[in-house]
Design an enzyme around this catalytic site. Structure first.
Site, PDB file in Angstrom:
ATOM      1  N   GLU A 142      -7.614  19.348  12.992  1.00 25.34           N
ATOM      2  CA  GLU A 142      -8.926  18.747  12.734  1.00 25.34           C
ATOM      3  C   GLU A 142      -8.817  17.264  12.396  1.00 25.34           C
ATOM      4  O   GLU A 142      -9.642  16.463  12.841  1.00 25.34           O
ATOM      5  CB  GLU A 142      -9.634  19.469  11.585  1.00 25.34           C
ATOM      6  CG  GLU A 142     -10.981  18.859  11.271  1.00 25.34           C
ATOM      7  CD  GLU A 142     -11.789  19.622  10.241  1.00 25.34           C
ATOM      8  OE1 GLU A 142     -12.999  19.341  10.135  1.00 25.34           O
ATOM      9  OE2 GLU A 142     -11.220  20.488   9.558  1.00 25.34           O
ATOM     10  N   ASP A 145      -6.771  24.109  11.057  1.00 30.37           N
ATOM     11  CA  ASP A 145      -7.728  23.525  10.125  1.00 30.37           C
ATOM     12  C   ASP A 145      -7.031  23.506   8.766  1.00 30.37           C
ATOM     13  O   ASP A 145      -6.850  24.558   8.150  1.00 30.37           O
ATOM     14  CB  ASP A 145      -9.016  24.345  10.057  1.00 30.37           C
ATOM     15  CG  ASP A 145     -10.136  23.598   9.352  1.00 30.37           C
ATOM     16  OD1 ASP A 145      -9.837  22.658   8.594  1.00 30.37           O
ATOM     17  OD2 ASP A 145     -11.315  23.945   9.551  1.00 30.37           O
ATOM     18  N   ILE A 192      -7.839  22.398   5.764  1.00 31.43           N
ATOM     19  CA  ILE A 192      -8.692  22.881   4.673  1.00 31.43           C
ATOM     20  C   ILE A 192     -10.065  23.145   5.266  1.00 31.43           C
ATOM     21  O   ILE A 192     -10.846  22.223   5.502  1.00 31.43           O
ATOM     22  CB  ILE A 192      -8.799  21.874   3.510  1.00 31.43           C
ATOM     23  CG1 ILE A 192      -7.413  21.596   2.915  1.00 31.43           C
ATOM     24  CG2 ILE A 192      -9.743  22.420   2.429  1.00 31.43           C
ATOM     25  CD1 ILE A 192      -7.419  20.574   1.790  1.00 31.43           C
ATOM     26  N   ASP A 193     -10.345  24.398   5.529  1.00 30.32           N
ATOM     27  CA  ASP A 193     -11.655  24.797   6.010  1.00 30.32           C
ATOM     28  C   ASP A 193     -12.550  24.981   4.794  1.00 30.32           C
ATOM     29  O   ASP A 193     -12.236  25.774   3.897  1.00 30.32           O
ATOM     30  CB  ASP A 193     -11.547  26.113   6.796  1.00 30.32           C
ATOM     31  CG  ASP A 193     -12.897  26.578   7.287  1.00 30.32           C
ATOM     32  OD1 ASP A 193     -13.544  25.835   8.044  1.00 30.32           O
ATOM     33  OD2 ASP A 193     -13.316  27.689   6.894  1.00 30.32           O
ATOM     34  N   THR A 216     -13.999  21.912   3.149  1.00 32.30           N
ATOM     35  CA  THR A 216     -13.529  20.788   2.338  1.00 32.30           C
ATOM     36  C   THR A 216     -14.450  20.477   1.162  1.00 32.30           C
ATOM     37  O   THR A 216     -13.979  20.146   0.067  1.00 32.30           O
ATOM     38  CB  THR A 216     -13.356  19.536   3.220  1.00 32.30           C
ATOM     39  OG1 THR A 216     -12.353  19.793   4.204  1.00 32.30           O
ATOM     40  CG2 THR A 216     -12.923  18.336   2.395  1.00 32.30           C
ATOM     41  N   ASP A 276     -12.329  25.609  13.592  1.00 30.38           N
ATOM     42  CA  ASP A 276     -13.183  26.362  12.673  1.00 30.38           C
ATOM     43  C   ASP A 276     -13.149  27.856  12.955  1.00 30.38           C
ATOM     44  O   ASP A 276     -13.314  28.667  12.050  1.00 30.38           O
ATOM     45  CB  ASP A 276     -14.637  25.886  12.776  1.00 30.38           C
ATOM     46  CG  ASP A 276     -14.826  24.462  12.335  1.00 30.38           C
ATOM     47  OD1 ASP A 276     -14.323  24.106  11.255  1.00 30.38           O
ATOM     48  OD2 ASP A 276     -15.475  23.692  13.076  1.00 30.38           O
TER      49      ASP A 276
END
Length: 272
Positions: A74, A93, A95-96, A98, A220
């Site tokens: 990402e 990802d 940190i999905d 954030t 995502d």
């Protein structure tokens, strides 16, 4: 040269190991105090130092163990092999969720998926704060902490708990809010939890009945979408399209069609 891909199980084992280390780093950085370092699509679409540090850690470790693979992340985008012949692509990802992470809300995770020949074959989502870990391989089922996952058996949309999310652009949010306003009388209730990968895993284990959202990127949904699919969830888009940026719907078979039809009638994939 043999460019054959390893088995989905082998890829998953690597993904799990890397995700655990990444989640440990993310939690440590949060505990030490993390702040916004940049924004993306709007001033509310934030990037923290941890997003970038964790993605770099994941990419470096994947490259150390599998130097011939491609990586799509990402924060740093695509890092392809020089010859373009990688058999495996990792979709990351770091940190999905954030914003949840920034505020210390325990609904955020590290998401890593392995794609072979355009198909996601292995994926892991690990909650940064709780340590919950969802995994799946193509054809091998979905699991959390050694427990095989099965999605909800709800058949009535009117009794379904539906999870969704919103984009960051004000005009898109306004359109999504109008869709939500029209949908909510037809379901049990709505939840907006703020981390798509984790949301999909909750649907996989029946802690929510269904999920939909416009605007998701590959990172995502790659790992969470596989977890959901392997738990018996139908994952798709609107009007026969595959799940993608225009729309992701994830629901048990009995709920997919009525939710799909309601969203199509509301032009949920339209707007900005």
């Amino acid at each position: 040269m043999d460019r054959s891909a390893p088995s989905p199980r082998e890829l998953l084992e690597l993904a799990i190991d890397v995700a655990r280390g990444a989640a440990t780093t993310a939690y440590r950085m949060w505990a030490e105090g993390v702040s916004v370092t940049a924004t993306k699509s709007t001033v509310t679409d934030v990037v923290t130092a941890a997003d970038r540090a964790v993605e770099r850690q994941i990419t470096d470790e994947l490259r150390r163990q599998r130097p011939d693979d491609a990586v799509l992340g990402e924060e740093y985008g695509a890092a392809e092999r020089g010859d373009g012949l990688a058999r495996v692509r990792w979709i990351v990802d770091p940190i999905d969720g954030t914003v949840n992470y920034l505020y210390g809300l325990a609904h955020c995770g590290v998401s890593i998926a392995a794609e072979v020949g355009g198909e996601v074959v292995a994926g892991v989502v690990r909650n940064i704060h709780t340590g919950e870990e969802w995994t799946a391989t193509a054809g091998g089922g979905a699991w959390r902490d050694g427990q095989r996952l099965r999605c909800s058996t709800e058949t009535d949309l009117g009794q379904a708990l539906v999870v969704t999310g919103f984009g960051y652009a004000p005009a898109r949010r306004a359109h999504q809010a109008r869709v939500l306003t029209e949908l909510i009388p037809h379901v049990r209730d709505i939840r907006r939890l703020g981390a798509a990968a984790v949301d999909l895993c909750l649907v996989a284990e029946g802690r929510a009945d269904a999920y939909y959202e416009k605007g998701l990127a590959a990172w995502d949904q790659a790992a969470g979408g596989l977890v959901a699919s392997e738990a018996g969830v139908r994952v798709g888009g609107l009007k026969g399209l595959a799940a993608g940026p225009d729309m992701v719907i994830a629901a048990p078979a009995a709920l997919f069609a009525p939710l799909h039809d309601r969203l199509a009638a509301l032009d949920a994939s339209g707007g900005p």
